[in-house]
Design an enzyme around this catalytic site. Structure first.
Site, PDB file in Angstrom:
ATOM      1  N   ARG A  94       0.854  -1.193   0.000  1.00 58.54           N
ATOM      2  CA  ARG A  94       0.000   0.000   0.000  1.00 58.54           C
ATOM      3  C   ARG A  94       0.889   1.241   0.000  1.00 58.54           C
ATOM      4  NH1 ARG A  94      -4.999  -0.490  -1.070  1.00 58.54           N
ATOM      5  NH2 ARG A  94      -5.440   1.394   0.111  1.00 58.54           N
ATOM      6  N   ASN A 110      11.797   1.404   3.807  1.00 59.61           N
ATOM      7  CA  ASN A 110      11.247   0.436   2.859  1.00 59.61           C
ATOM      8  C   ASN A 110      12.412  -0.315   2.212  1.00 59.61           C
ATOM      9  OD1 ASN A 110       9.248  -0.842   1.209  1.00 59.61           O
ATOM     10  ND2 ASN A 110       9.843   0.511  -0.467  1.00 59.61           N
ATOM     11  N   HIS A 112      13.446  -2.251  -1.363  1.00 60.54           N
ATOM     12  CA  HIS A 112      13.014  -2.384  -2.754  1.00 60.54           C
ATOM     13  C   HIS A 112      13.970  -3.320  -3.489  1.00 60.54           C
ATOM     14  CE1 HIS A 112      10.988  -1.348  -6.428  1.00 60.54           C
ATOM     15  NE2 HIS A 112      12.172  -1.215  -6.995  1.00 60.54           N
TER      16      HIS A 112
HETATM   17  C1  GRF Z   1      10.605  -8.135  -1.297  1.00 66.06           C
HETATM   18  O1  GRF Z   1      11.177  -8.506  -2.514  1.00 66.06           O
HETATM   19  C2  GRF Z   1      10.689  -6.644  -1.104  1.00 66.06           C
HETATM   20  O2  GRF Z   1      11.815  -6.081  -1.662  1.00 66.06           O
HETATM   21  C3  GRF Z   1       9.460  -6.162  -1.832  1.00 66.06           C
HETATM   22  O3  GRF Z   1       8.476  -7.129  -1.573  1.00 66.06           O
HETATM   23  C4  GRF Z   1       9.094  -8.378  -1.281  1.00 66.06           C
HETATM   24  C5  GRF Z   1       8.604  -8.790   0.068  1.00 66.06           C
HETATM   25  O4  GRF Z   1       9.078 -10.069   0.446  1.00 66.06           O
HETATM   26  N1  GRF Z   1       9.118  -4.828  -1.401  1.00 66.06           N
HETATM   27  P1  GRF Z   1       8.844 -10.568   1.931  1.00 66.06           P
HETATM   28  O5  GRF Z   1       7.348 -10.440   2.213  1.00 66.06           O
HETATM   29  O6  GRF Z   1       9.668  -9.721   2.840  1.00 66.06           O
HETATM   30  O7  GRF Z   1       9.277 -12.003   1.928  1.00 66.06           O
END
Ligand code: GRF
Length: 205
Positions: A94, A110, A112
């Site tokens: 979100r 965050n 990424h």
């Molecule tokens: C990860 O690849 C993160 O970079 C992205 O969403 C994915 C989440 O994976 N934002 P998890 O739920 O932490 O296993």
């Protein structure tokens, strides 16, 4: 060492980054504790995992609110009630409202799965494979009002191989995500991060 920090983690799915932060706190690598895990999806796999580990795990469905800010207000109320110092987005699908961001300025991180500012948005790993880049990686950044845009805390590169699929690259990037996310949280909890404009400086111990 500063006082132990309280960490809130927001997730929507699997929660592997959340678990690596939880593990690092429990090992004592991070000067903080995960005091609450909140998912906007009640059936998120990560919520179950957090609860099994004894963390407080809550579902707050965005569908129960008429707009983004009202959902964010409900989440922030839960974070503030627990006096959370740092909010970690970990696969939280979100966008945060400007109101949420201003309430927790430079206190929301965050992760990424690409080297920002390349390949923001969804499927960063697929974007990298499709574009034919030779190097991609992962980025931990503070969250600002724009998507995948705020000040960068740590980045680490991953080689993209000729035979990589989205999944094979994602698997190698995920290992790096777990490392750099816990490192960034560790630095925050040790009061070693300082933000000036777009730049994040890491203080010596
Ligand atoms: C990860 O690849 C993160 O970079 C992205 O969403 C994915 C989440 O994976 N934002 P998890 O739920 O932490 O296993």
């Amino acid at each position: 060492m500063p006082a132990r920090k309280k960490i809130g983690v927001l997730i929507s799915g699997r929660g592997s980054n959340m678990m690596s932060i939880l593990d690092a706190c429990e090992r004592g690598d991070i000067n903080g504790d995960v005091v609450v895990v909140i998912s906007n999806k009640a059936n998120a796999e990560g919520l179950q995992k957090a609860a099994e580990r004894g963390a407080e795990a809550l579902a707050v469905s965005h569908r129960d609110f008429p707009d983004r800010e009202l959902f964010d207000r409900a989440v922030v109320e839960k974070l503030e009630k627990r006096e959370v110092n740092l909010v970690c987005l970990a696969g939280f699908m979100r966008l945060l409202s400007p109101w949420f961001v201003s309430r927790f300025r430079n206190r929301v991180m965050n992760i990424h799965p690409a080297l920002l500012p390349s390949f923001p948005g969804l499927h960063g790993q697929k974007q990298a494979v499709d574009h034919g880049v030779k190097i991609s990686g992962a980025t931990v950044h503070f969250v600002d009002e724009k998507l995948d845009h705020g000040p960068i805390i740590i980045q680490r590169a991953v080689e993209v191989r000729d035979d990589d699929s989205e999944d094979s690259l994602a698997e190698r990037i995920l290992k790096i995500e777990h490392q750099i996310y816990t490192e960034a949280v560790k630095l925050f909890c040790a009061d070693r991060l300082h933000v000036e404009g777009r730049k994040v400086f890491i203080h010596d111990k």
